[in-house]
Design a protein around this motif. Structure first.
Motif, PDB file in Angstrom:
ATOM      1  N   LEU A 349       1.013  -1.215  -0.028  1.00  0.00           N
ATOM      2  CA  LEU A 349      -0.053  -0.034   0.064  1.00  0.00           C
ATOM      3  C   LEU A 349       1.019   1.181   0.078  1.00  0.00           C
ATOM      4  N   GLN A 350       1.077   1.933  -1.199  1.00  0.00           N
ATOM      5  CA  GLN A 350       2.184   2.765  -1.375  1.00  0.00           C
ATOM      6  C   GLN A 350       1.614   4.293  -0.795  1.00  0.00           C
ATOM      7  N   PRO A 366      -0.894  23.666  -6.917  1.00  0.00           N
ATOM      8  CA  PRO A 366      -1.176  23.371  -5.448  1.00  0.00           C
ATOM      9  C   PRO A 366      -2.637  23.107  -5.447  1.00  0.00           C
ATOM     10  N   THR A 367      -3.331  22.187  -6.269  1.00  0.00           N
ATOM     11  CA  THR A 367      -4.695  21.816  -6.191  1.00  0.00           C
ATOM     12  C   THR A 367      -4.806  20.481  -6.391  1.00  0.00           C
ATOM     13  N   LEU A 368      -4.041  19.479  -5.821  1.00  0.00           N
ATOM     14  CA  LEU A 368      -3.776  18.183  -6.115  1.00  0.00           C
ATOM     15  C   LEU A 368      -4.923  17.369  -5.309  1.00  0.00           C
ATOM     16  N   VAL A 369      -5.360  16.441  -5.482  1.00  0.00           N
ATOM     17  CA  VAL A 369      -5.870  15.267  -4.675  1.00  0.00           C
ATOM     18  C   VAL A 369      -5.092  14.074  -4.275  1.00  0.00           C
ATOM     19  N   ILE A 370      -4.410  13.984  -3.086  1.00  0.00           N
ATOM     20  CA  ILE A 370      -3.624  13.103  -2.563  1.00  0.00           C
ATOM     21  C   ILE A 370      -4.454  11.699  -2.067  1.00  0.00           C
ATOM     22  N   ALA A 371      -3.724  10.614  -2.608  1.00  0.00           N
ATOM     23  CA  ALA A 371      -4.411   9.285  -2.228  1.00  0.00           C
ATOM     24  C   ALA A 371      -3.482   8.295  -2.246  1.00  0.00           C
ATOM     25  N   PRO A 372      -3.439   7.160  -1.433  1.00  0.00           N
ATOM     26  CA  PRO A 372      -2.479   6.254  -1.654  1.00  0.00           C
ATOM     27  C   PRO A 372      -2.802   5.240  -2.869  1.00  0.00           C
ATOM     28  N   THR A 373      -1.733   4.505  -3.306  1.00  0.00           N
ATOM     29  CA  THR A 373      -1.808   3.627  -4.214  1.00  0.00           C
ATOM     30  C   THR A 373      -1.932   1.975  -3.798  1.00  0.00           C
ATOM     31  N   ASP A 374      -2.684   1.555  -4.319  1.00  0.00           N
ATOM     32  CA  ASP A 374      -2.909  -0.108  -3.777  1.00  0.00           C
ATOM     33  C   ASP A 374      -2.321  -0.775  -4.862  1.00  0.00           C
ATOM     34  N   LYS A 375      -0.861  -0.972  -4.696  1.00  0.00           N
ATOM     35  CA  LYS A 375      -0.013  -1.982  -5.694  1.00  0.00           C
ATOM     36  C   LYS A 375      -0.373  -3.185  -5.184  1.00  0.00           C
ATOM     37  N   GLN A 376      -1.193  -3.914  -5.758  1.00  0.00           N
ATOM     38  CA  GLN A 376      -2.035  -5.118  -5.481  1.00  0.00           C
ATOM     39  C   GLN A 376      -0.904  -6.359  -5.661  1.00  0.00           C
ATOM     40  N   PHE A 377      -0.019  -6.263  -6.779  1.00  0.00           N
ATOM     41  CA  PHE A 377       0.668  -7.350  -6.932  1.00  0.00           C
ATOM     42  C   PHE A 377       1.977  -7.050  -7.861  1.00  0.00           C
ATOM     43  N   ASP A 378       3.221  -7.559  -7.993  1.00  0.00           N
ATOM     44  CA  ASP A 378       4.232  -7.296  -8.897  1.00  0.00           C
ATOM     45  C   ASP A 378       4.955  -8.643  -8.758  1.00  0.00           C
ATOM     46  N   VAL A 395      17.983 -10.423 -16.911  1.00  0.00           N
ATOM     47  CA  VAL A 395      16.689 -10.458 -17.742  1.00  0.00           C
ATOM     48  C   VAL A 395      15.554 -10.761 -16.892  1.00  0.00           C
ATOM     49  N   ARG A 396      14.591  -9.715 -16.957  1.00  0.00           N
ATOM     50  CA  ARG A 396      13.396  -9.807 -15.929  1.00  0.00           C
ATOM     51  C   ARG A 396      12.195  -9.572 -16.750  1.00  0.00           C
ATOM     52  N   GLY A 397      11.035 -10.159 -16.310  1.00  0.00           N
ATOM     53  CA  GLY A 397       9.770  -9.922 -16.855  1.00  0.00           C
ATOM     54  C   GLY A 397       8.805  -9.919 -15.750  1.00  0.00           C
ATOM     55  N   SER A 398       8.032  -8.825 -15.663  1.00  0.00           N
ATOM     56  CA  SER A 398       6.963  -8.736 -14.724  1.00  0.00           C
ATOM     57  C   SER A 398       5.596  -8.372 -14.960  1.00  0.00           C
ATOM     58  N   VAL A 399       4.712  -8.608 -14.277  1.00  0.00           N
ATOM     59  CA  VAL A 399       3.259  -8.226 -14.221  1.00  0.00           C
ATOM     60  C   VAL A 399       2.893  -7.366 -13.232  1.00  0.00           C
ATOM     61  N   ILE A 400       2.481  -6.257 -13.275  1.00  0.00           N
ATOM     62  CA  ILE A 400       2.265  -5.228 -11.998  1.00  0.00           C
ATOM     63  C   ILE A 400       0.729  -4.856 -12.315  1.00  0.00           C
ATOM     64  N   ASN A 401       0.049  -5.037 -11.136  1.00  0.00           N
ATOM     65  CA  ASN A 401      -1.307  -4.583 -11.033  1.00  0.00           C
ATOM     66  C   ASN A 401      -1.356  -3.421  -9.928  1.00  0.00           C
ATOM     67  N   GLU A 402      -1.896  -2.485 -10.382  1.00  0.00           N
ATOM     68  CA  GLU A 402      -1.985  -1.137  -9.246  1.00  0.00           C
ATOM     69  C   GLU A 402      -3.392  -0.648  -9.427  1.00  0.00           C
ATOM     70  N   LYS A 403      -4.069  -0.088  -8.220  1.00  0.00           N
ATOM     71  CA  LYS A 403      -5.251   0.195  -8.213  1.00  0.00           C
ATOM     72  C   LYS A 403      -4.817   1.536  -7.556  1.00  0.00           C
ATOM     73  N   ASN A 404      -5.905   2.480  -8.224  1.00  0.00           N
ATOM     74  CA  ASN A 404      -5.739   3.887  -7.793  1.00  0.00           C
ATOM     75  C   ASN A 404      -4.348   4.565  -7.976  1.00  0.00           C
ATOM     76  N   LYS A 405      -3.702   4.111  -9.182  1.00  0.00           N
ATOM     77  CA  LYS A 405      -2.447   4.568  -9.705  1.00  0.00           C
ATOM     78  C   LYS A 405      -2.441   6.188 -10.138  1.00  0.00           C
ATOM     79  N   ALA A 406      -1.524   6.982  -9.694  1.00  0.00           N
ATOM     80  CA  ALA A 406      -1.414   8.384  -9.860  1.00  0.00           C
ATOM     81  C   ALA A 406      -0.858   8.450 -11.168  1.00  0.00           C
TER      82      ALA A 406
END
Length: 580
Positions: A349-350, A366-378, A395-406
Motif C-alpha cells: 500500500l504505497q 497546488p490543487t492536487l488530490v492526494i491518495a494512496p496507491t494499492d499496488k496489488q501485486f508485482d 533479464v526480468r519480466g513482470s506483471v504489475i497490477n495497481e489500483k488507484n495509480k496516480a
C-alpha cells in the motif's frame, strides 16, 4: 662288518662260559677288549614352530605400568641464522582517503554547482558529519517566453555512534527548491490581442517555492532479537500555503536459527496535509502494517516467503480498509554463478505524498488530490548471472497490477481570462487516478573489462492497460540507457552516459474554444535522446579538475508537455579533498 662283529661276540661268550665251567676259582687274569661300532646318523621328525607361540605363563601376560619422564637441560647454541630478504614487488601507491571534500563548478546558462561534505570523529566511537548542496541556473531557456530559472539547495547534519553491541545515527536537514511555471501551451493566446497576450505574459513572473524540514534517526543492534528501529519525519510546505506532515516509524524484529532467517517488520506510516490557496482540500492517511517473513539458504538455492497485512485508515473520511499482500522470492543456481533463475511476488500500500510528487515533477499546481496507491501485486521472474568473469547480465519480466495509480496530466486552461493564478495558464500539471496493469520486460548487461574500464547497457519495454483513461498519461513505453567509465591514465579519467525515452501521451484542453472548434486534445510528448560526458584530471591526491558536457545533441526536448529543457551545457569545476 656287522656279521663279523656278531661272530666274534658269540665265540667270546662261549669261551668264557666254558672256562668257568672247567675251573671255577681259577684266576685267568685281565684283558682289555676294545669294541668299535660304525656311526649311523638318523633324522628325527620335524615340527613347525608357531609364529606367535602361546605363552602359558600368567606373569608374561601382565603389563606393567610404565612412567616416562624427560630430563631436560639447556644446551648453548652458537648457531646464528642469516636474515632473509624479501624479493622486490612492484606496487602502486595506495590512494589516500580524505574525510572531507568541496566541489565548485560554473557553466553555461549561469549554472552554479556547489557541494561540501565534512566529517569529524569524536572519540573512538562517535562522529559528526555535515553537508551543503547547491545547484542553480540564473539564465532562461531560449525557447521560453517566461522566466525558467531554478534553484535547489540543501543542508544536512548527522551525528552517529557505533558501540560494541549497537549503533545509532540522527539526521537533521532543510531543503529549498524554486521553479517557475514557464511551460505555456503552443497555442496560448490565439484568441487574445497581441497587447493582451503580452500583458498576461508580463505578469507571470512568480514561481513556486518548496521547503522541506526533515528529522530522523536509526538504531541497530548486533546481538538482539530486536534488530533495529527507523524513525523519519518530514515537514513540507510551499509558497501558496500548502502544508504536509509525513511521519514514518519502522521497527524490525528477527533472528537466525538453523540457517533460517525469521524476521518481522512493523510500519506506521502517516501523511496529512492541506491545500489552502483557492483549493480547500485536506487529506490524511495512516497505514499500519505487519510483515513477517521466513527465509532459508542452501548451496544452490534460497528463498524467502512472507506476507504483509496493512490497515489503511482515511482519517479525513473515517474510512478504514484491510489489505493483504503476498511477499515471496526464490533463486536457484542453474549453472553456478553463470545462470541464476529467480522469481517472486510483491505488493504494498504505497503512501503517496505532495513532496514525493514534486520531486518527480516540480511543475505541479497546488490543487492536487492526494491518495494512496494499492499496488496489488508485482509478479516477476527472470535470469541473472555471468556470461564471463567480467560480464554480467539480468533479464526480468513482470506483471504489475495497481489500483488507484496516480498519473500526471496537464491542467486545462482558459486563455480568455486575463487575471488568474500563475499556474492557471496551461503551464502546470495535476493528478488523476485509475487502475493500471503493466507488462514489463527489463534487460541489463554490464561489463568490467578491467579495473579501469566499465560499460553498462539497459532497456525497459512496457505495455499498459488502464481501466477508464484513454491513455496511460506521461508513461513511456520504451526506455534505453548506456554508460561507460574509464581511467585513461593515472591522472586522466572520462565517462559518458546516454539515455532514450520514448513517446508519451498527455491531455490538455483550451476551454475557451473547446465548444467552438471540436478537436482531440490528446497531445504527444515526443521521444528524446540525451547524451552527457565528463572528463577529469587528478592533479594530485587532493585536487581534481573536471569538465562536464550535458545534452551534447543540443536538443531542446520536452521532459514534460510544453517544458523544454536547457540545450547544450558546459560546466567547468574542481574538487578539493582535505582533512582537519
Amino acid at each position: 662288518m656287522k656279521i663279523k662283529f656278531q661272530y666274534i661276540l658269540i665265540i667270546a661268550l662261549t669261551a668264557t662260559f666254558q672256562l668257568s665251567a672247567q675251573k671255577k676259582d681259577e684266576n685267568i687274569g685281565t684283558e682289555v677288549v676294545n669294541v668299535v661300532k660304525a656311526y649311523t646318523p638318523t633324522i628325527s621328525d620335524a615340527f613347525k614352530v608357531k609364529e606367535t607361540p602361546g605363552l602359558e605363563d600368567e606373569d608374561n601376560t601382565k603389563r606393567e605400568p610404565i612412567q616416562y619422564s624427560i630430563f631436560s637441560f639447556p644446551v648453548a647454541s652458537t648457531f646464528s641464522p642469516s636474515k632473509g630478504k624479501a624479493a622486490n614487488v612492484d606496487k602502486t601507491e595506495q590512494e589516500r582517503l580524505f574525510k572531507n571534500y568541496a566541489t565548485l563548478g560554473v557553466g553555461s546558462y549561469a549554472n552554479i554547482l556547489g557541494e561540501l561534505y565534512v566529517t569529524e570523529n569524536i572519540g573512538d566511537t562517535d562522529f559528526i558529519a555535515g553537508n551543503i548542496k547547491h545547484l542553480s541556473s540564473f539564465s532562461d531557456v531560449k525557447e521560453s517566453e517566461l522566466p525558467s530559472k531554478f534553484l535547489n539547495s540543501s543542508i544536512g547534519l548527522t551525528y552517529g555512534s557505533k558501540k560494541e553491541k549497537y549503533a545509532w545515527t540522527g539526521d537533521l536537514g532543510y531543503q529549498i527548491q524554486k521553479y517557475f511555471w514557464y511551460g505555456l501551451p503552443d497555442d496560448f493566446g490565439d484568441g487574445l490581442t497581441a497587447e493582451n497576450r503580452a500583458s498576461v505574459i508580463d505578469r507571470i513572473d512568480q514561481g513556486q517555492t518548496y521547503n522541506n524540514f526533515n528529522l530522523g534517526g536509526r538504531i541497530s543492534f548486533n546481538e538482539s532479537i530486536f534488530n533495529g528501529l527507523n524513525v523519519k519525519y518530514n515537514r513540507f510546505w510551499d509558497a501558496y500555503g500548502s502544508t504536509e506532515n509525513h511521519f514514518l516509524v519502522s521497527p524490525t524484529l528477527g533472528f537466525e536459527m538453523l540457517r533460517k532467517d525469521i524476521k518481522t517488520t512493523v510500519t506506521v506510516d502517516h501523511v496529512s496535509g492541506s491545500f489552502n490557496d483557492t483549493f480547500d482540500f485536506k487529506y490524511g492517511y495512516t497505514n499500519l502494517g505487519v510483515h513477517p517473513s521466513f527465509g532459508m539458504r542452501k548451496d544452490e538455492w534460497s528463498f524467502e516467503i512472507g506476507a504483509q497485512v496493512v490497515l489503511g485508515m482515511d482519517t479525513q473520511n473515517s474510512n478504514n480498509e484491510l489489505f493483504f499482500y503476498p511477499k515471496a522470492n526464490a533463486s536457484l543456481k542453474v549453472v553456478g554463478d553463470f545462470m541464476i533463475f529467480f522469481l517472486g511476488i510483491d505488493g504494498e500500500l504505497q503512501q503517496n505524498s505532495y513532496r514525493e510528487f514534486t520531486n518527480e515533477n516540480p511543475f505541479l499546481s497546488p490543487t492536487l488530490v492526494i491518495a494512496p496507491t494499492d499496488k496489488q501485486f508485482d509478479v516477476y521472474a527472470g535470469l541473472k548471472g555471468k556470461l564471463a568473469n567480467s560480464v554480467s547480465y539480468t533479464v526480468r519480466g513482470s506483471v504489475i497490477n495497481e489500483k488507484n495509480k496516480a498519473f500526471f496530466v496537464a491542467n486545462n486552461y482558459d486563455d480568455t481570462i486575463l487575471v488568474q493564478e500563475m499556474y492557471q495558464y496551461g503551464n502546470s500539471f495535476g493528478l488523476t487516478y485509475d487502475k493500471l496493469r503493466t507488462f514489463r520486460l527489463f534487460g541489463e548487461l554490464r561489463a568490467d573489462f578491467s579495473k579501469n574500464v566499465s560499460v553498462g547497457v539497459n532497456g525497459t519495454f512496457n505495455t499498459y492497460s488502464q481501466e477508464d483513461l484513454p491513455e496511460a498519461w506521461n508513461l513511456p513505453q520504451f526506455q534505453l540507457g548506456a554508460n561507460i567509465d574509464a581511467n585513461i591514465t593515472a591522472k586522466w579519467y572520462a565517462g559518458a552516459n546516454l539515455f532514450f525515452v520514448g513517446d508519451r501521451k498527455d491531455y490538455q484542453s483550451n476551454l475557451s474554444i473547446i465548444n467552438i472548434v471540436p478537436r482531440d486534445d490528446t497531445r504527444t510528448v515526443k521521444s528524446y535522446f540525451d547524451a552527457n560526458a565528463h572528463l577529469g584530471y587528478k592533479y594530485n591526491q587532493r585536487f581534481t579538475a573536471f569538465l562536464r558536457l550535458n545534452n551534447i545533441g543540443n536538443q531542446a526536448y520536452e521532459k514534460w508537455l510544453n517544458y523544454p529543457v536547457q540545450s547544450f551545457q558546459v560546466l567547468l569545476g574542481a574538487n578539493y579533498k582535505f582533512d582537519f
